[in-house]
Scaffold this active site. Structure first.
Site, PDB file in Angstrom:
ATOM      1  N   HIS A 173      -3.345  -2.625  -4.012  1.00 15.44           N
ATOM      2  CA  HIS A 173      -3.481  -1.210  -3.636  1.00 15.44           C
ATOM      3  C   HIS A 173      -2.529  -0.832  -2.496  1.00 15.44           C
ATOM      4  O   HIS A 173      -2.868  -0.021  -1.633  1.00 15.44           O
ATOM      5  CB  HIS A 173      -4.918  -0.871  -3.226  1.00 15.44           C
ATOM      6  CG  HIS A 173      -5.929  -1.048  -4.328  1.00 15.44           C
ATOM      7  ND1 HIS A 173      -6.329  -0.029  -5.154  1.00 15.44           N
ATOM      8  CD2 HIS A 173      -6.608  -2.143  -4.748  1.00 15.44           C
ATOM      9  CE1 HIS A 173      -7.211  -0.482  -6.015  1.00 15.44           C
ATOM     10  NE2 HIS A 173      -7.399  -1.766  -5.807  1.00 15.44           N
ATOM     11  N   ASN A 178     -12.671   2.725  -8.227  1.00 16.63           N
ATOM     12  CA  ASN A 178     -11.469   2.864  -9.049  1.00 16.63           C
ATOM     13  C   ASN A 178     -11.618   4.050  -9.989  1.00 16.63           C
ATOM     14  O   ASN A 178     -12.703   4.627 -10.099  1.00 16.63           O
ATOM     15  CB  ASN A 178     -11.251   1.605  -9.890  1.00 16.63           C
ATOM     16  CG  ASN A 178     -10.603   0.468  -9.100  1.00 16.63           C
ATOM     17  OD1 ASN A 178     -10.013   0.685  -8.051  1.00 16.63           O
ATOM     18  ND2 ASN A 178     -10.726  -0.735  -9.622  1.00 16.63           N
ATOM     19  N   HIS A 202     -14.170  -0.781   3.221  1.00 15.49           N
ATOM     20  CA  HIS A 202     -14.917  -2.034   3.039  1.00 15.49           C
ATOM     21  C   HIS A 202     -16.188  -1.738   2.240  1.00 15.49           C
ATOM     22  O   HIS A 202     -16.985  -0.883   2.638  1.00 15.49           O
ATOM     23  CB  HIS A 202     -15.274  -2.607   4.415  1.00 15.49           C
ATOM     24  CG  HIS A 202     -15.938  -3.945   4.356  1.00 15.49           C
ATOM     25  ND1 HIS A 202     -16.126  -4.655   3.191  1.00 15.49           N
ATOM     26  CD2 HIS A 202     -16.458  -4.721   5.343  1.00 15.49           C
ATOM     27  CE1 HIS A 202     -16.728  -5.790   3.454  1.00 15.49           C
ATOM     28  NE2 HIS A 202     -16.952  -5.856   4.759  1.00 15.49           N
ATOM     29  N   TYR A 262     -12.937  -7.732   2.397  1.00 17.62           N
ATOM     30  CA  TYR A 262     -12.315  -6.547   3.001  1.00 17.62           C
ATOM     31  C   TYR A 262     -12.126  -6.664   4.512  1.00 17.62           C
ATOM     32  O   TYR A 262     -11.130  -6.204   5.052  1.00 17.62           O
ATOM     33  CB  TYR A 262     -13.079  -5.272   2.591  1.00 17.62           C
ATOM     34  CG  TYR A 262     -12.813  -4.935   1.129  1.00 17.62           C
ATOM     35  CD1 TYR A 262     -13.335  -5.738   0.118  1.00 17.62           C
ATOM     36  CD2 TYR A 262     -12.006  -3.886   0.751  1.00 17.62           C
ATOM     37  CE1 TYR A 262     -13.065  -5.484  -1.223  1.00 17.62           C
ATOM     38  CE2 TYR A 262     -11.733  -3.618  -0.582  1.00 17.62           C
ATOM     39  CZ  TYR A 262     -12.268  -4.417  -1.572  1.00 17.62           C
ATOM     40  OH  TYR A 262     -11.986  -4.177  -2.878  1.00 17.62           O
TER      41      TYR A 262
END
Ligand code: HDE
Length: 739
Positions: free
Chosen positions: A93, A166, A357, A380
């Site tokens: 990403h 997503n 996160h 994360y």
């Protein structure tokens, strides 16, 4: 009534905390960011230590033509800072764009969750959203065929909640331990660092063809969802099943959905590849321009709630991230709206440094045992430590909650908070035992006491082993053009794979989804569809017996689900669509102006494109402004195109190869095209002129997407209707059209 912040406990209040005490009616985030903003107006130039700079043009030298002196602290500071400007890009990403906005709840969800921002319909919760592609580097194209990240940070009055989702509702793998393998496979190949931002290569399909659990996700990846028209026209999904917990402690399962108000739309794959050259920032620019123009991006938040006692009532496992809950089985209830209404002030400070996160939850929202989600809970924070350089990344303005932070964590790289006093431990008596823990009833986060009684094992539940019924469900739910695009996408991607054995193995997998699909792709690859390789599950531990994991090939309870196709999401709106007008000197100014203002009245963005920049002189001698020349504009950057009349203009456009190419491409990409009756000769210069409908009645226009008439009022009306349909995919039949 807006809620007040919890008052800070005495003794540990910091200077920054003081600044964060918020007036009741203002949004916390705005105030907070202003505290840290330098706007560059009326400011004197200084070094980083506040010394005013007298000369920023010349380094300090031993004589005008002499060597530079080491003592030049201004030069050294400036160059050193510059040398350290880059931080590691996100491992996945990396390429993304962000925006600020607000979330407003329609209806209290207190029956399911005690999360305050989902209870109080009066509260406007500030949000920051980052959209991204997954595989490419920071500078890669927006239009890669890829999954899009859709990460939302809610700055709630109970702390930050991050919904790190997503634009596809499922994922490639079922267990976090496979994530590094997946990412290594899709990233550029390690020997030659090729290809950039593309899954069409051997290592990706090698891995996928050996991991049948990824089949459902690759159906989504090969669909048009992977090439969105705009971030503003994508759905978003939390993917995992989360838990809601209400004030009584009752838990239910929940899936999160974002539904775009503009509908879900994509571009054509050929178009995507051209956009990557003409404007690799296409999605970033689209989001930025829309917000600047006041066409704020909007999504409604939807939830699918499943009662705890219904956990096992589905023919798939709610903990399996390769499965979705069909909306026919559990409807999506719309509960609120998010509006993105402000561009960041600084890309690096906000979009690059924002740290999402999955583990940032607030009381009332909790995790499930989805093994992918569990692994993300570790990853994360870990990734931010290397990317943002230490444990204090929560103090970066974009990551700060809007409520005060009090605990005994101290020090570390780049610590901003100045904690006062001697006490940095709990329990203590010297500091009055502040800050105090908070009872669950008063808003302290208390974990859902899920019962666990099990052996430690490295294994996968058999309830995770049906890898195909939802892949079939997805394929069966697509419209004919969508299916054709998937066939083309598989043929393209596997066509780029060099190793024939990988192509064949993938065809075997596809035959388990749909034999027609496999046969069409095989035809394009010049291969036969082989028997699928057995055993299907290659991902075993060394001591596991594959036969105990016979893949379950079952028919799901549904054969199709309308929500899975984008075809039904067309909205009757052309808001923020981009329309090109092709014109030259001698254009019929009054019809150009009429059509332009009719389109703009509907919220479209219209640009006049002419042989050169500056202005054009219309038939009536009025001067019209030109937005782009044929050199800088391209059909792939617009949703529709109009050619007005005017004898000289029409003659120039007809003779201009770039203009004719513009129209041919717009036709190929199935876009709405309009021409004044007088401009018919321009259309006749295109390759598609022989495909023009014999008449241009409303029905014909809405079927073919081409409107030709001398009546500019009628033209505007029909053209608007046509653009609102997004694309005329039926033009692809027969599919291979040249451009
Ligand atoms: Fe991520 N993911 N992910 N992911 N992910 C990251 O965190 C990871 C997964 C998603 O705009 C990283 O800050 C693991 C699913 C988004 O900043 C990293 C696993 C979903 C973003 C990471 C997954 C996502 C990330 C890289 C499998 C959809 C961008 C940089 C267990 C539900 C957020 C970073 C942004 C980013 C790890 C799987 C979405 C390395 C280990 C499933 C939208 O921590």
């Amino acid at each position: 009534m807006k809620k007040k912040n919890t008052p800070p406990k005495s003794g540990t209040e910091t200077a920054i905390d003081k600044k964060l005490q918020l007036p009741e009616q203002e949004t916390a985030k705005t105030i907070k960011l202003e505290e840290f903003t330098a706007d560059g107006t009326d400011e004197l130039m200084t070094t980083n230590h506040g010394v005013r700079i007298n000369d920023d043009q010349h380094s300090l030298k031993a004589g005008e033509r002499g060597s530079t002196l080491l003592e030049d602290f201004i030069l050294r500071e400036k160059i050193t800072h510059f040398d350290h400007e880059r931080i590691p890009e996100r491992i996945v990403h990396a390429r993304g764009s962000g925006a600020h906005g607000v979330f407003k709840l329609y209806k209290s969800q207190s029956a399911f969750t005690k999360a305050a921002f989902l209870n109080d319909t009066e509260t406007e919760t500030p949000v920051f959203v980052r959209f991204s592609t997954v595989a490419g580097s920071r500078g890669s194209t927006d239009l890669a065929r890829d999954v899009r990240g859709f990460a939302v940070k809610f700055y709630t009055q109970e702390g930050n909640f991050d919904l790190v989702g997503n634009n596809m509702p499922v994922f490639f793998i079922q267990d976090a331990i496979k994530f590094p393998d997946l990412v290594h496979a899709v990233k550029p190949e390690p020997d030659n660092e090729m290809p950039q931002a593309a899954s069409a290569h051997d290592t990706f399909w090698d891995f996928i063809s050996l991991m049948p659990e990824s089949t459902h996700m690759v159906m989504w990846l090969m669909s048009d969802r992977a090439i969105p028209r705009s971030y503003r026209m994508m759905e978003g999904f939390g993917v995992h099943t989360f838990r809601f917990i209400n004030a009584e402690g009752v838990s239910s399962f929940v899936k999160f959905h974002w539904k775009p108000v503009l509908g879900v739309h994509s571009v054509a794959w050929d178009e995507a590849q051209h956009i990557s050259g003409k404007d690799p920032d296409f999605h970033r620019r689209d989001l930025w321009d829309a917000i600047e123009a006041g066409a704020f991006a909007e999504w409604e938040l939807g939830i699918q709630v499943v009662a705890e006692e219904d956990e096992f009532k589905f023919d798939f496992d709610l903990l399996d991230p390769t499965k979705l809950i069909p909306e026919e089985l559990v409807p999506v209830e719309i509960i609120g709206k998010m509006t993105l209404n402000r561009n960041p002030d600084n890309f690096f400070a906000e979009t690059e440094q924002v740290a999402f996160h999955v583990g940032h939850v607030v009381p009332g929202i909790d995790f499930t045992n989805d093994p992918l989600m569990q692994g993300r809970l570790f990853s994360y924070t870990d990734t931010q430590l290397i990317r943002l350089g230490g444990p204090n990344f929560h103090e970066i303005p974009i990551n700060r909650p809007v409520v005060p932070v009090h605990n005994h964590q101290r020090d570390g790289h780049m610590r901003q908070t100045i904690n006062r006093g001697k006490v940095s431990y709990n329990p203590n008596s010297l500091g009055g035992n502040d800050p105090a823990q908070v009872k669950a009833a008063d808003g302290g986060f208390a974990v859902y006491p899920e019962r666990i009684d099990a052996r430690k094992v490295r294994a996968r539940s058999k309830s995770f082993l049906d890898h195909f019924s939802q892949a079939k469900l997805f394929f069966n739910s697509q419209s004919e053009p969508e299916k054709n695009h998937m066939i083309d996408a598989f043929t393209f991607e596997l066509g780029k794979v060099k190793t024939v054995a990988i192509r064949e193995r993938m065809l075997g997998i596809l035959s388990l989804v749909d034999e027609g699909l496999a046969a069409e792709v095989a035809y394009g690859l010049g291969l036969h569809v082989p028997e699928p390789e057995q055993p299907l599950n290659k991902s075993f531990g060394a001591d596991e017996d594959p036969s105990t994991y016979e893949s379950v090939l079952r028919e799901g309870s549904l054969s199709a689900s309308t929500a899975l196709s984008m075809a039904g999401t067309v909205k009757d709106s052309i808001r923020s669509r981009k329309i090109a007008i092709l014109a030259a000197d001698g254009v019929n100014g009054s019809s150009l102006k009429h059509v332009k203002s009719a389109l703009e009245a509907e919220g479209a963005i219209v640009e006049v494109i002419a042989p050169r920049l500056g202005g054009i002189i219309a038939e009536d001698n009025s001067m019209l402004a030109v937005d782009q020349s044929f050199l800088t504009a391209a059909s792939v950057l617009f949703d529709a195109v109009y050619v007005p009349g005017g004898t000289n203009s029409v003659a120039t456009i007809e003779a201009e190869a770039n203009a004719v190419h513009f129209l041919n491409e717009a036709f190929k990409h199935c876009k709405a095209i309009a021409a004044d009756g007088e401009a018919m000769q321009v259309l006749e210069a295109t390759y598609f002129s022989r495909k023009l409908p014999a008449d241009f009645k409303e029905e014909t226009v809405l079927r073919e997407g081409i409107v030709v008439t001398e009546d500019s009022k009628k033209l505007a009306k029909l053209f608007i209707k046509a653009i609102a349909q997004h694309r005329f995919w039926n033009r692809e039949n027969p599919r291979k059209v040249p451009a």
